[in-house]
Scaffold this motif. Structure first.
Motif, short mmCIF file in Angstrom:
data_model
loop_
_atom_site.label_atom_id
_atom_site.label_comp_id
_atom_site.label_asym_id
_atom_site.label_seq_id
_atom_site.Cartn_x
_atom_site.Cartn_y
_atom_site.Cartn_z
N ALA A 44 0.57 -1.06 -0.61
CA ALA A 44 0.04 -0.07 0.28
C ALA A 44 0.73 1.35 0.25
O ALA A 44 0.57 2.51 -0.30
CB ALA A 44 -0.88 -0.13 1.31
N VAL A 45 2.53 0.95 0.05
CA VAL A 45 3.14 2.72 0.58
C VAL A 45 4.42 2.22 -0.71
O VAL A 45 4.89 1.22 -0.99
CB VAL A 45 3.21 2.61 1.99
N GLU A 46 4.92 2.84 -1.38
CA GLU A 46 6.01 3.16 -1.46
C GLU A 46 7.50 3.47 -0.28
O GLU A 46 6.93 3.08 0.54
CB GLU A 46 6.86 4.46 -2.30
N GLN A 47 8.78 3.10 -0.66
CA GLN A 47 9.72 1.97 0.20
C GLN A 47 9.79 3.42 0.70
O GLN A 47 9.80 2.89 1.78
CB GLN A 47 10.80 1.38 -0.61
N HIS A 48 9.68 4.92 0.95
CA HIS A 48 11.10 5.79 1.75
C HIS A 48 9.49 5.98 2.44
O HIS A 48 9.93 6.89 4.09
CB HIS A 48 10.73 6.47 0.52
N GLN A 49 8.68 5.82 2.67
CA GLN A 49 7.30 5.70 3.99
C GLN A 49 7.35 4.53 4.59
O GLN A 49 6.25 3.56 4.89
CB GLN A 49 6.18 6.18 3.48
N ARG A 50 7.77 3.74 3.76
CA ARG A 50 7.04 1.56 4.40
C ARG A 50 7.69 1.62 5.33
O ARG A 50 6.86 0.70 6.87
CB ARG A 50 8.07 0.42 3.56
N GLY A 51 8.69 2.08 6.16
CA GLY A 51 8.67 2.00 8.10
C GLY A 51 8.22 2.61 8.45
O GLY A 51 7.83 1.98 9.61
N ALA A 52 8.19 3.77 8.23
CA ALA A 52 6.89 4.69 9.58
C ALA A 52 5.25 3.40 9.15
O ALA A 52 4.47 3.38 10.20
CB ALA A 52 6.36 5.65 8.46
N ALA A 53 4.86 3.77 7.91
CA ALA A 53 3.53 2.33 7.65
C ALA A 53 3.53 1.48 8.53
O ALA A 53 2.61 1.22 8.71
CB ALA A 53 2.90 1.92 6.35
N ASN A 54 4.89 0.10 8.69
CA ASN A 54 4.79 -1.07 9.63
C ASN A 54 5.09 0.17 11.05
O ASN A 54 4.72 -0.79 12.27
CB ASN A 54 6.23 -1.65 8.92
N GLY A 55 5.67 1.31 11.49
CA GLY A 55 5.60 1.56 12.65
C GLY A 55 4.11 1.71 13.40
O GLY A 55 3.74 1.80 14.24
N ILE A 56 3.30 2.34 12.12
CA ILE A 56 1.95 2.23 12.33
C ILE A 56 0.99 1.20 12.54
O ILE A 56 0.65 0.95 13.85
CB ILE A 56 1.42 3.50 11.30
N ALA A 57 1.37 0.47 11.73
CA ALA A 57 0.32 -1.01 11.91
C ALA A 57 0.97 -1.44 13.42
O ALA A 57 0.33 -2.17 14.23
CB ALA A 57 0.89 -2.19 10.89
N MET A 58 2.27 -1.47 14.02
CA MET A 58 3.02 -2.32 14.44
C MET A 58 2.12 -1.50 16.54
O MET A 58 2.21 -2.03 17.52
CB MET A 58 4.70 -1.87 15.33
N THR A 59 2.51 -0.28 16.13
CA THR A 59 1.96 0.80 17.52
C THR A 59 0.59 0.44 17.88
O THR A 59 -0.05 -0.02 18.69
CB THR A 59 1.64 2.31 17.33
N ALA A 60 -0.36 -0.09 16.79
CA ALA A 60 -1.90 -0.12 16.71
C ALA A 60 -1.89 -2.12 17.38
O ALA A 60 -3.32 -1.80 17.68
CB ALA A 60 -2.48 -0.25 15.47
N MET A 61 -1.12 -2.36 16.63
CA MET A 61 -1.30 -3.76 17.48
C MET A 61 -1.23 -3.95 18.46
O MET A 61 -1.05 -5.04 19.38
CB MET A 61 -0.44 -4.78 16.34
N SER A 62 0.17 -3.32 18.18
CA SER A 62 0.97 -3.35 20.24
C SER A 62 -0.41 -2.85 21.07
O SER A 62 -0.07 -3.69 22.17
CB SER A 62 2.32 -2.68 20.84
N ILE A 63 -1.06 -1.79 21.08
CA ILE A 63 -2.42 -1.61 22.02
C ILE A 63 -3.02 -2.53 22.05
O ILE A 63 -3.71 -2.99 22.97
CB ILE A 63 -3.17 -0.09 21.21
N PHE A 64 -3.61 -3.07 21.31
CA PHE A 64 -4.42 -4.93 21.08
C PHE A 64 -3.90 -5.53 21.64
O PHE A 64 -4.97 -5.63 22.82
CB PHE A 64 -5.15 -5.30 19.84
N LYS A 65 -2.69 -5.60 21.21
CA LYS A 65 -1.97 -7.16 22.46
C LYS A 65 -1.27 -6.44 23.67
O LYS A 65 -1.86 -7.30 24.29
CB LYS A 65 -0.33 -7.78 21.18
N THR A 66 -1.72 -5.79 24.03
CA THR A 66 -1.76 -5.18 25.10
C THR A 66 -2.60 -5.56 25.85
O THR A 66 -3.09 -5.31 27.35
CB THR A 66 -1.17 -3.80 26.00
N ILE A 67 -3.77 -5.60 25.51
CA ILE A 67 -5.75 -6.00 25.99
C ILE A 67 -5.67 -7.17 26.18
O ILE A 67 -6.24 -8.14 26.83
CB ILE A 67 -6.43 -5.20 25.39
N GLY A 68 -5.11 -8.46 24.59
CA GLY A 68 -5.00 -9.47 24.65
C GLY A 68 -5.43 -10.32 26.26
O GLY A 68 -5.48 -11.17 26.07
#
Length: 497
Positions: A418-442
């Motif tokens: 969904a993103v180009e290479q120069h923003q791929r790290g930030a995109a995965n960072g957003i995904a990891m942040t959101a996922m970590s919040i949900f996994k804190t609840i799990g």
């Protein structure tokens, strides 16, 4: 004549790289360009690349899961809980500290990876594992354990960049294999980690002939599993010296047509003319709906997966009168070992073919639908005994994990396409942040629901653990509904490399 012919071939290869990768030139000093050349020459599919992904991801996943088998006893030894019933609550804080730390810093690490490269962030993350995972094993108080886990999560930002790396190191048609290898390593880490913690914690009690009393292993009974993981991480850190970098370190052009192909050919495809340079415009990632929709679905399934992983072992060792399997920790380890073996085979040899046949979204939908009746069958499996019980619970565990990893890997593919290479790290960072919040609840949520369900064994509606797996299926059903929405798409007009 032959030299001129070889020169022309080199120029054409450079031009091909320029056009296909949308960069202003092929730069011999650019690590990203070297990776692109390997991909164009179809030499990217190597055991070395797959092995690199395996090792790095294991470094991150092993510390996350290794403490689950002994965390209850560790918190009990800290004597912070006034009542036995409070131990699980304090244990939940220790387990959630890692996810909280990762949620706070994942976007930052992603941005750093886009600015300076994937490799530096990966190396820093492994160093954090070595230091803070070791200190966690040496914890002498509750707050030391919470603090070391928090810093381990905060400074271990390698998972997001590693997902980007797994998609960038391979050609587009092999990206499914790269990301499925990532998922397989992650899943195996969640299986091997608890096994290490279960077998190696309290070694003086379990192996008195090898580990004598009044030794360091007696003073720090939970240090051995942490030490083994840290030694493994140190070996991986040394091997990362030869890890290829995938990020380009020179400007990208907005369109290949904007460059002068004749001038490019005259320089042999290696020169960088100033007129070819363009400034890349950063897209607002939060307005990138293909990315954000895949992250939302990813978070729902991550919440379900973390809750399932938490309750499966607790349910398996619960007594029969509470709807459990009355397994020993060794029995649980055997089931997880079989599951891990199945994951390896599936991810390396089966998933890439299924992904090509059904596509990442189609395969995720099938996996989600099949998971619902499978999960609801667990309470009925608990009514069996002997060989039949062991056979069916192994089949169910393997199937559940294969279906789950099919969904998660599909979301990884969508996020990175969904993103180009120069923003791929930030995109995965957003995904990891959101996922970590949900996994804190799990973990906390799963444990609380299991305890509640076991208190209602005589209920007329969904008694006992029937309610537990019904609630897990509600979360699964929500994820499946989101998979069928038209918003979940692959953005085809975005370069993947």
């Amino acid at each position: 004549m032959e030299e001129n012919h070889n020169e022309d071939d080199s120029k054409r290869e450079g031009l091909l790289l320029k056009k296909e990768n949308n960069y202003n030139c092929y730069d011999e000093n650019c690590p990203g360009c070297k990776v692109e050349r390997a991909k164009q020459m179809k030499t990217d599919m190597s055991i070395r690349n797959l092995f690199n992904i395996w090792l790095v991801v294991l470094c991150s996943s092993l510390p996350i899961s290794s403490l689950f088998p002994y965390l209850y006893f560790m918190v009990s030894d800290f004597h912070i809980a006034k009542r036995e019933e409070d131990i699980s609550g304090y244990a939940g804080y220790v387990g959630s500290a890692f996810m909280l730390g990762r949620a706070l810093t994942s976007i930052l690490w992603g941005i750093i990876a886009d600015r300076f490269g994937r490799k530096p962030v990966i190396i820093i993350g492994i160093i954090a594992v070595i230091i803070f995972n070791t200190l966690f094993g040496l914890s002498t108080s509750f707050w030391m354990a919470v603090t070391t886990r928090f810093f381990l999560g905060s400074l271990n930002g390698l998972l997001g960049p590693m997902k980007a790396y797994s998609s960038e190191i391979f050609r587009e048609e092999n990206q499914a294999l790269g990301l499925s290898t990532f998922s397989a390593a992650w899943g195996i880490g969640l299986v091997i980690g608890p096994a290490l913690g279960g077998y190696l914690a309290q070694p003086v009690v379990k192996y008195p002939d090898v580990f004598p009393k009044n030794s360091i292993w007696d003073k720090f009974p939970y240090f051995l599993p942490s030490l083994i993981i840290s030694i493994f991480s140190f070996v991986v850190l040394i091997l990362c010296i030869w890890l290829p970098e995938t990020l380009h370190n020179h400007p990208r052009i907005e369109s290949a047509a904007a460059a002068d192909d004749d001038d490019f050919l005259e320089t042999g495809g290696t020169g960088c003319d100033d007129k070819d340079k363009r400034i890349q415009k950063d897209e607002n990632l939060f307005l990138n709906w293909p990315l954000m929709s895949s992250i939302i679905v990813y978070c729902v399934f991550s919440l379900h997966d973390m809750a399932y992983q938490e309750v499966f072992s607790l349910w398996a060792v619960s007594p029969r009168r509470l709807g459990g399997l009355n397994f020993t920790t060794d029995n649980v380890g055997d089931v997880l070992s079989v599951t891990g073996t199945g994951l390896i085979i599936y991810q390396l040899f089966v998933y890439p073919k299924l992904e090509k046949a059904f596509g990442p979204i189609g395969l995720a939908r099938i996996a989600g639908v099949v998971s619902i009746p499978l999960l609801q069958s667990y309470p009925f499996i608990a009514m069996l005994s002997g060989f039949t019980l062991y056979l069916l619970i192994n089949i169910a565990s393997v199937s559940k994990n294969l279906l789950q990893v099919s969904i998660i890997t599909g979301m990884f593919l969508l996020q990175n396409r969904a993103v180009e290479q120069h923003q791929r790290g930030a995109a995965n960072g957003i995904a990891m942040t959101a996922m970590s919040i949900f996994k804190t609840i799990g973990p906390a949520g799963g444990g609380a629901i299991l305890a509640w369900s076991q208190k209602r064994m005589d209920a007329s509606f969904l008694p006992g653990v029937h309610m537990l797996f019904f609630i897990l299926n509600i979360v699964m059903g929500l994820g499946v509904l989101l998979l069928f929405t038209p918003f979940l798409t692959i953005r085809k007009n975005t370069p993947t490399t």
